[in-house]
Design a protein around this motif. Sequence first.
Motif, PDB file in Angstrom:
ATOM      1  N   GLN A 233      28.052  79.102 164.787  1.00  0.00           N
ATOM      2  CA  GLN A 233      27.788  79.228 166.178  1.00  0.00           C
ATOM      3  C   GLN A 233      27.186  80.665 166.454  1.00  0.00           C
ATOM      4  O   GLN A 233      26.183  81.042 167.132  1.00  0.00           O
ATOM      5  N   PHE A 234      27.680  81.778 166.040  1.00  0.00           N
ATOM      6  CA  PHE A 234      27.561  83.280 166.068  1.00  0.00           C
ATOM      7  C   PHE A 234      26.000  83.436 165.692  1.00  0.00           C
ATOM      8  O   PHE A 234      24.923  83.972 166.267  1.00  0.00           O
ATOM      9  N   ILE A 235      25.610  83.037 164.381  1.00  0.00           N
ATOM     10  CA  ILE A 235      24.450  83.366 163.609  1.00  0.00           C
ATOM     11  C   ILE A 235      23.372  82.198 164.114  1.00  0.00           C
ATOM     12  O   ILE A 235      22.032  82.507 163.989  1.00  0.00           O
ATOM     13  N   ALA A 236      23.718  81.045 164.846  1.00  0.00           N
ATOM     14  CA  ALA A 236      22.674  80.337 165.402  1.00  0.00           C
ATOM     15  C   ALA A 236      22.316  80.781 166.789  1.00  0.00           C
ATOM     16  O   ALA A 236      21.249  80.159 167.428  1.00  0.00           O
ATOM     17  N   GLN A 237      22.755  81.845 167.392  1.00  0.00           N
ATOM     18  CA  GLN A 237      22.463  82.396 168.767  1.00  0.00           C
ATOM     19  C   GLN A 237      20.742  82.792 168.554  1.00  0.00           C
ATOM     20  O   GLN A 237      20.336  83.056 167.486  1.00  0.00           O
TER      21      GLN A 237
ATOM     22  N   ASP B 296      37.493  76.426 161.262  1.00  0.00           N
ATOM     23  CA  ASP B 296      37.242  77.004 162.389  1.00  0.00           C
ATOM     24  C   ASP B 296      36.541  78.121 162.366  1.00  0.00           C
ATOM     25  O   ASP B 296      35.715  78.465 163.088  1.00  0.00           O
ATOM     26  N   TYR B 297      36.895  79.125 161.284  1.00  0.00           N
ATOM     27  CA  TYR B 297      36.051  80.284 161.107  1.00  0.00           C
ATOM     28  C   TYR B 297      34.834  79.922 160.740  1.00  0.00           C
ATOM     29  O   TYR B 297      33.684  80.821 161.275  1.00  0.00           O
ATOM     30  N   ILE B 298      34.451  79.019 159.928  1.00  0.00           N
ATOM     31  CA  ILE B 298      33.022  78.478 159.524  1.00  0.00           C
ATOM     32  C   ILE B 298      32.231  78.304 160.835  1.00  0.00           C
ATOM     33  O   ILE B 298      30.944  78.653 161.110  1.00  0.00           O
ATOM     34  N   ARG B 299      32.960  77.389 161.679  1.00  0.00           N
ATOM     35  CA  ARG B 299      32.318  77.009 162.960  1.00  0.00           C
ATOM     36  C   ARG B 299      31.961  78.227 163.941  1.00  0.00           C
ATOM     37  O   ARG B 299      30.816  78.070 164.191  1.00  0.00           O
ATOM     38  N   THR B 300      32.787  79.123 163.919  1.00  0.00           N
ATOM     39  CA  THR B 300      32.647  80.175 164.904  1.00  0.00           C
ATOM     40  C   THR B 300      31.372  81.131 164.136  1.00  0.00           C
ATOM     41  O   THR B 300      30.597  81.352 165.006  1.00  0.00           O
TER      42      THR B 300
ATOM     43  N   GLN C 180      19.104  84.293 157.361  1.00  0.00           N
ATOM     44  CA  GLN C 180      18.194  83.194 156.669  1.00  0.00           C
ATOM     45  C   GLN C 180      19.010  82.337 155.566  1.00  0.00           C
ATOM     46  O   GLN C 180      18.521  81.230 155.454  1.00  0.00           O
ATOM     47  N   MET C 181      20.109  82.934 155.142  1.00  0.00           N
ATOM     48  CA  MET C 181      21.176  82.313 154.279  1.00  0.00           C
ATOM     49  C   MET C 181      22.584  82.529 154.587  1.00  0.00           C
ATOM     50  O   MET C 181      23.158  83.820 154.917  1.00  0.00           O
ATOM     51  N   PHE C 182      23.283  81.381 154.700  1.00  0.00           N
ATOM     52  CA  PHE C 182      24.676  81.640 155.045  1.00  0.00           C
ATOM     53  C   PHE C 182      25.544  81.226 153.626  1.00  0.00           C
ATOM     54  O   PHE C 182      25.595  80.054 153.438  1.00  0.00           O
ATOM     55  N   GLY C 183      26.273  82.211 153.096  1.00  0.00           N
ATOM     56  CA  GLY C 183      27.083  82.159 152.005  1.00  0.00           C
ATOM     57  C   GLY C 183      28.576  81.995 152.575  1.00  0.00           C
ATOM     58  O   GLY C 183      28.915  82.994 153.012  1.00  0.00           O
TER      59      GLY C 183
ATOM     60  N   TYR D  11      32.557  72.582 150.053  1.00  0.00           N
ATOM     61  CA  TYR D  11      31.312  72.735 150.430  1.00  0.00           C
ATOM     62  C   TYR D  11      30.612  71.438 151.252  1.00  0.00           C
ATOM     63  O   TYR D  11      29.970  71.794 151.972  1.00  0.00           O
ATOM     64  N   HIS D  12      31.013  70.525 151.133  1.00  0.00           N
ATOM     65  CA  HIS D  12      30.323  69.274 151.685  1.00  0.00           C
ATOM     66  C   HIS D  12      30.813  69.421 153.307  1.00  0.00           C
ATOM     67  O   HIS D  12      30.250  69.177 154.110  1.00  0.00           O
ATOM     68  N   GLU D  13      32.160  69.643 153.381  1.00  0.00           N
ATOM     69  CA  GLU D  13      32.686  69.782 154.788  1.00  0.00           C
ATOM     70  C   GLU D  13      32.228  71.076 155.425  1.00  0.00           C
ATOM     71  O   GLU D  13      31.545  70.694 156.603  1.00  0.00           O
ATOM     72  N   ALA D  14      32.083  72.057 154.972  1.00  0.00           N
ATOM     73  CA  ALA D  14      31.333  73.362 155.362  1.00  0.00           C
ATOM     74  C   ALA D  14      29.985  73.070 155.792  1.00  0.00           C
ATOM     75  O   ALA D  14      29.412  73.284 156.920  1.00  0.00           O
ATOM     76  N   HIS D  15      29.107  72.186 154.916  1.00  0.00           N
ATOM     77  CA  HIS D  15      27.682  71.971 155.162  1.00  0.00           C
ATOM     78  C   HIS D  15      27.762  71.002 156.607  1.00  0.00           C
ATOM     79  O   HIS D  15      27.007  71.238 157.108  1.00  0.00           O
ATOM     80  N   ASN D  16      28.717  70.068 156.618  1.00  0.00           N
ATOM     81  CA  ASN D  16      28.532  69.398 157.824  1.00  0.00           C
ATOM     82  C   ASN D  16      28.886  70.125 158.961  1.00  0.00           C
ATOM     83  O   ASN D  16      28.436  69.732 160.193  1.00  0.00           O
TER      84      ASN D  16
END
Length: 153
Positions: free
Chosen positions: A8-12, A1-5, A20-23, A42-47
Amino acid sequence: DYIRTLAQFIAQPEYAPVVQMFGFINEPRANDIGQRAVGSFYHEAHNIIREVTGFGEGNGPFLSVHDGFIGISSWFNFLPGADRLALDQHPYMVSHFVGAELFAHRQIFGDQQTGSLAQIATRPCSMWAQQTRDTTAQHGMNSAGEWSAAPNE
């Protein structure tokens, strides 16, 4: 949920041109946890992130994954077809410390090569440069997300 949040924030629109890069995780211990477990994360976070940003150039930042202390070449064939996946390495070098400083420093950088400043001065141009060239050739985008000469002389 944190990664999704965060995605969403950086996609605004006001932030997308800036980020330009999200670690999305720093220095997972793949040598303790296992490459399979870290790779699955990593795979799940990518998706999750690409569900938010979309796929392809111009749709969200590069996604940066750390080598997990098992060597960057261990990830060269990871997740073929991933969208803009960068490999991250954290090259450090240290010079000799004395007394309590040595103990404290080795607790943090215990797996790094040590030596005098003269002994370690060539490392960036020899070892790190070659490793970066190899990673670029074998994988593509890569970065040194953290680095330090850490001298105490």
